[in-house]
Design a protein around this motif. Structure first.
Motif, PDB file in Angstrom:
ATOM      1  N   VAL A   1       4.524 -11.343  -9.449  1.00 56.30           N
ATOM      2  CA  VAL A   1       5.210 -10.134  -8.961  1.00 56.30           C
ATOM      3  C   VAL A   1       5.935  -9.443 -10.121  1.00 56.30           C
ATOM      4  N   GLU A   2       6.581 -10.222 -10.967  1.00 51.89           N
ATOM      5  CA  GLU A   2       7.300  -9.628 -12.102  1.00 51.89           C
ATOM      6  C   GLU A   2       6.326  -8.954 -13.076  1.00 51.89           C
ATOM      7  N   ASN A   3       5.196  -9.587 -13.318  1.00 45.45           N
ATOM      8  CA  ASN A   3       4.190  -8.970 -14.189  1.00 45.45           C
ATOM      9  C   ASN A   3       3.682  -7.659 -13.606  1.00 45.45           C
ATOM     10  N   MET A   4       3.484  -7.686 -12.294  1.00 43.62           N
ATOM     11  CA  MET A   4       2.986  -6.485 -11.616  1.00 43.62           C
ATOM     12  C   MET A   4       4.010  -5.353 -11.737  1.00 43.62           C
ATOM     13  N   LYS A   5       5.285  -5.715 -11.590  1.00 44.59           N
ATOM     14  CA  LYS A   5       6.332  -4.694 -11.709  1.00 44.59           C
ATOM     15  C   LYS A   5       6.339  -4.089 -13.113  1.00 44.59           C
ATOM     16  N   ARG A   6       6.263  -4.976 -14.100  1.00 40.76           N
ATOM     17  CA  ARG A   6       6.291  -4.513 -15.497  1.00 40.76           C
ATOM     18  C   ARG A   6       5.101  -3.583 -15.778  1.00 40.76           C
ATOM     19  N   ASP A   7       3.911  -4.010 -15.339  1.00 40.88           N
ATOM     20  CA  ASP A   7       2.708  -3.220 -15.639  1.00 40.88           C
ATOM     21  C   ASP A   7       2.671  -1.910 -14.859  1.00 40.88           C
TER      22      ASP A   7
ATOM     23  N   THR B   1       0.657  -2.305   5.896  1.00 40.52           N
ATOM     24  CA  THR B   1       1.050  -1.940   4.528  1.00 40.52           C
ATOM     25  C   THR B   1       2.002  -2.999   3.986  1.00 40.52           C
ATOM     26  N   ILE B   2       1.757  -3.412   2.756  1.00 40.65           N
ATOM     27  CA  ILE B   2       2.709  -4.301   2.080  1.00 40.65           C
ATOM     28  C   ILE B   2       3.208  -3.534   0.864  1.00 40.65           C
ATOM     29  N   LEU B   3       4.506  -3.343   0.807  1.00 39.31           N
ATOM     30  CA  LEU B   3       5.063  -2.497  -0.245  1.00 39.31           C
ATOM     31  C   LEU B   3       5.961  -3.305  -1.168  1.00 39.31           C
ATOM     32  N   LEU B   4       5.716  -3.119  -2.450  1.00 40.31           N
ATOM     33  CA  LEU B   4       6.548  -3.755  -3.467  1.00 40.31           C
ATOM     34  C   LEU B   4       7.433  -2.678  -4.072  1.00 40.31           C
ATOM     35  N   GLN B   5       8.728  -2.877  -3.945  1.00 40.05           N
ATOM     36  CA  GLN B   5       9.677  -1.955  -4.575  1.00 40.05           C
ATOM     37  C   GLN B   5       9.741  -2.318  -6.036  1.00 40.05           C
ATOM     38  N   ILE B   6       9.393  -1.386  -6.911  1.00 42.58           N
ATOM     39  CA  ILE B   6       9.419  -1.707  -8.339  1.00 42.58           C
ATOM     40  C   ILE B   6      10.831  -1.496  -8.872  1.00 42.58           C
ATOM     41  N   SER B   7      11.474  -0.417  -8.421  1.00 41.08           N
ATOM     42  CA  SER B   7      12.852  -0.176  -8.868  1.00 41.08           C
ATOM     43  C   SER B   7      13.785  -0.655  -7.774  1.00 41.08           C
ATOM     44  N   ASP B   8      14.943  -1.092  -8.200  1.00 45.35           N
ATOM     45  CA  ASP B   8      15.910  -1.649  -7.274  1.00 45.35           C
ATOM     46  C   ASP B   8      16.800  -0.533  -6.715  1.00 45.35           C
ATOM     47  N   ILE B   9      16.151   0.484  -6.163  1.00 47.32           N
ATOM     48  CA  ILE B   9      16.893   1.685  -5.766  1.00 47.32           C
ATOM     49  C   ILE B   9      16.464   2.062  -4.356  1.00 47.32           C
ATOM     50  N   GLU B  10      17.395   2.541  -3.576  1.00 49.07           N
ATOM     51  CA  GLU B  10      17.026   2.978  -2.225  1.00 49.07           C
ATOM     52  C   GLU B  10      16.295   4.307  -2.262  1.00 49.07           C
ATOM     53  N   GLY B  11      15.485   4.549  -1.269  1.00 51.92           N
ATOM     54  CA  GLY B  11      14.764   5.815  -1.169  1.00 51.92           C
ATOM     55  C   GLY B  11      13.934   5.836   0.104  1.00 51.92           C
ATOM     56  N   LEU B  12      13.366   4.684   0.429  1.00 52.72           N
ATOM     57  CA  LEU B  12      12.556   4.590   1.651  1.00 52.72           C
ATOM     58  C   LEU B  12      13.472   4.623   2.870  1.00 52.72           C
ATOM     59  N   GLN B  13      13.094   5.447   3.839  1.00 50.17           N
ATOM     60  CA  GLN B  13      13.847   5.511   5.099  1.00 50.17           C
ATOM     61  C   GLN B  13      12.890   5.388   6.272  1.00 50.17           C
ATOM     62  N   VAL B  14      13.353   4.718   7.298  1.00 51.54           N
ATOM     63  CA  VAL B  14      12.527   4.413   8.464  1.00 51.54           C
ATOM     64  C   VAL B  14      13.170   5.060   9.686  1.00 51.54           C
ATOM     65  N   LEU B  15      12.353   5.668  10.541  1.00 48.23           N
ATOM     66  CA  LEU B  15      12.916   6.301  11.739  1.00 48.23           C
ATOM     67  C   LEU B  15      13.021   5.286  12.871  1.00 48.23           C
TER      68      LEU B  15
ATOM     69  N   ALA C   1      11.483  -9.790  -1.982  1.00 50.41           N
ATOM     70  CA  ALA C   1      10.893  -9.547  -0.652  1.00 50.41           C
ATOM     71  C   ALA C   1       9.825  -8.471  -0.751  1.00 50.41           C
ATOM     72  N   PHE C   2       8.860  -8.513   0.146  1.00 53.37           N
ATOM     73  CA  PHE C   2       7.949  -7.387   0.333  1.00 53.37           C
ATOM     74  C   PHE C   2       8.402  -6.627   1.567  1.00 53.37           C
ATOM     75  N   ILE C   3       8.177  -5.328   1.557  1.00 51.08           N
ATOM     76  CA  ILE C   3       8.450  -4.536   2.756  1.00 51.08           C
ATOM     77  C   ILE C   3       7.101  -4.380   3.470  1.00 51.08           C
ATOM     78  N   VAL C   4       7.061  -4.787   4.719  1.00 47.79           N
ATOM     79  CA  VAL C   4       5.787  -4.783   5.457  1.00 47.79           C
ATOM     80  C   VAL C   4       5.916  -3.799   6.604  1.00 47.79           C
ATOM     81  N   ASN C   5       4.881  -2.996   6.830  1.00 48.07           N
ATOM     82  CA  ASN C   5       4.946  -2.126   8.003  1.00 48.07           C
ATOM     83  C   ASN C   5       3.600  -1.974   8.711  1.00 48.07           C
ATOM     84  N   ILE C   6       3.723  -1.652   9.986  1.00 44.92           N
ATOM     85  CA  ILE C   6       2.564  -1.481  10.859  1.00 44.92           C
ATOM     86  C   ILE C   6       1.987  -0.088  10.638  1.00 44.92           C
TER      87      ILE C   6
ATOM     88  N   ALA D   1       2.496   0.575  -2.928  1.00 43.60           N
ATOM     89  CA  ALA D   1       2.123   0.268  -1.544  1.00 43.60           C
ATOM     90  C   ALA D   1       0.669  -0.184  -1.528  1.00 43.60           C
ATOM     91  N   ALA D   2       0.394  -1.273  -0.822  1.00 43.63           N
ATOM     92  CA  ALA D   2      -0.996  -1.715  -0.642  1.00 43.63           C
ATOM     93  C   ALA D   2      -1.317  -1.571   0.838  1.00 43.63           C
TER      94      ALA D   2
END
Ligand SMILES: O=C(O)CCC(=O)C(=O)O
Ligand SMILES: [Fe+2]
Length: 351
Positions: free
Chosen positions: A86-92, A228-242, A256-261, A292-293
């Motif tokens: 995961v760390e390598n993926m973030k760096r790349d 969807t499985i989402l990896l947050q690369i930056s440690d910053i908020e931005g994603l919002q869910v209704l 953690a991964f953020i997972v959504n339907i 996001a994958a």
């Protein structure tokens, strides 16, 4: 799949111009700006979900069911994918957006293409654009990869992506199987669709913006895929869910991964696990990157509610359509809330 998007300029480059006013094409009015930060999306533990201790597993499965019904989103800890990968993926991934303008140009979308750097769902030259660049790529099954794009990507990004992509694919099947457990149906009714499933990745880059309240990083939408499985690369908020008509910011947890339907899972579960609207906001200070994958069934499969979830009390809520047609239809329209999935709904008159 011949999905495409109109080629647009780089927002990363635009943001470097030290503008004080955002160009009109990025100004999006009528955004609901009220956000509620007291709630948080549920956090689930994959270790517990896979535990042999049936009490522990049963309790976590109930929490999974609740998260899928009420939130459509959760953060997954203890997901089993190694920290170093995961760390390598973030760096790349960060490095991908540090490539020179010229290098990025080589990987930019061409006319009639969707893959590469650019934006998705751009259908007309007049439509409003988002405050962000994306890098979009088909990653699974391996034979669907575009060799031109893969060969031009930085080597370490490509190598790590290939491993990460396969790991996420396996994780997706596990999560879908657990969802079938939570729904008390034979897991095969869901997992067989994902035999040689599809996966796309979308790396989102949101540069700082002088007028963040006037733009949106990604418009309010639900994802077209199943999971969807989402990896947050930056440690910053931005994603919002209704949730219950209120926007809830997701505070990313480390590891953690953020997972959504996505829409396709809403169809497969006959509406029991709905896809949820979400968006990304931007800020004046700092860039934000996410990967996001998107996982969907086999493109040859037919998309329809799982037979056991269609009952007299809950008749089929969606029309049958091929997975391929669903994807093509989604990308031929502008991103607008759940408008695409809503066209697939069977209305009360039975149409
Ligand atoms: O950047 C994010 O956190 C959200 C991205 C997203 O919703 C998407 O790529 O579909
Ligand atoms: Fe999304």
């Amino acid at each position: 799949m011949d999905i495409t998007s109109i080629v647009v300029p780089s927002v990363q480059e635009l943001a470097k111009e030290q503008l004080t006013v955002v160009p009109d094409q990025y100004v999006i009015q009528d955004q609901e700006t009220v956000v509620l930060s007291s709630l948080q999306v549920p956090v689930l533990d994959l270790g517990k979900l896979l535990s042999e201790d049936l009490n522990l597993k049963g309790h976590e499965l109930e929490r999974l069911d609740y998260a899928c019904k009420e939130w459509g989103f959760f953060q997954l800890v203890n997901h089993g994918i190694s920290t170093s990968l995961v760390e390598n993926m973030k760096r790349d991934t960060k490095a991908l957006y540090e490539l020179s303008k010229e290098e990025k140009k080589k990987l930019w979308q061409k006319e009639g293409e969707m893959e590469g750097f650019g934006q998705a769902n751009v259908i007309s030259k007049e439509q409003k654009l988002e405050w962000g660049d994306t890098f979009f790529l088909k990653t699974q099954p391996p034979h669907s990869r575009n060799p031109n794009k893969f060969n031009q990507m930085p080597q370490t990004f490509r190598e790590n992506l290939e491993i990460f992509s396969a790991e996420l694919e396996k994780l997706t099947i596990k999560i879908i199987e657990l969802m079938a457990n939570a729904l008390a149906i034979n897991p095969k009714e869901m997992t067989e669709l994902f035999n040689i499933g599809t996966q796309f990745i979308r790396v989102n880059y949101y540069p700082p913006c002088p007028q963040p309240e006037k733009v949106v990083g990604i418009k309010s939408h639900s994802d077209a895929c199943a999971l969807t499985i989402l990896l947050q690369i930056s440690d910053i908020e931005g994603l919002q869910v209704l949730k219950d008509e209120q926007w809830i910011p997701v505070k990313p947890l480390p590891d953690a991964f953020i997972v959504n339907i996505g829409d396709m899972l809403e169809v497969i579960t006959n509406g029991i696990y709905p896809s949820i609207l979400h968006r990304a906001t931007v800020n004046t200070e700092i860039e934000r990157i996410s990967l996001a994958a998107f996982h969907g069934p086999n493109t040859q499969a037919m998309l329809a509610p799982a037979p056991s979830l269609v009952t007299q009390e809950r008749p089929a809520q969606f029309r049958k359509i091929s997975v391929l047609d669903h994807f093509n239809g989604f990308f031929s329209q502008e991103l607008h809330r759940k408008s695409y999935l809503n066209q697939m709904r069977i209305t009360e008159s039975g149409e």
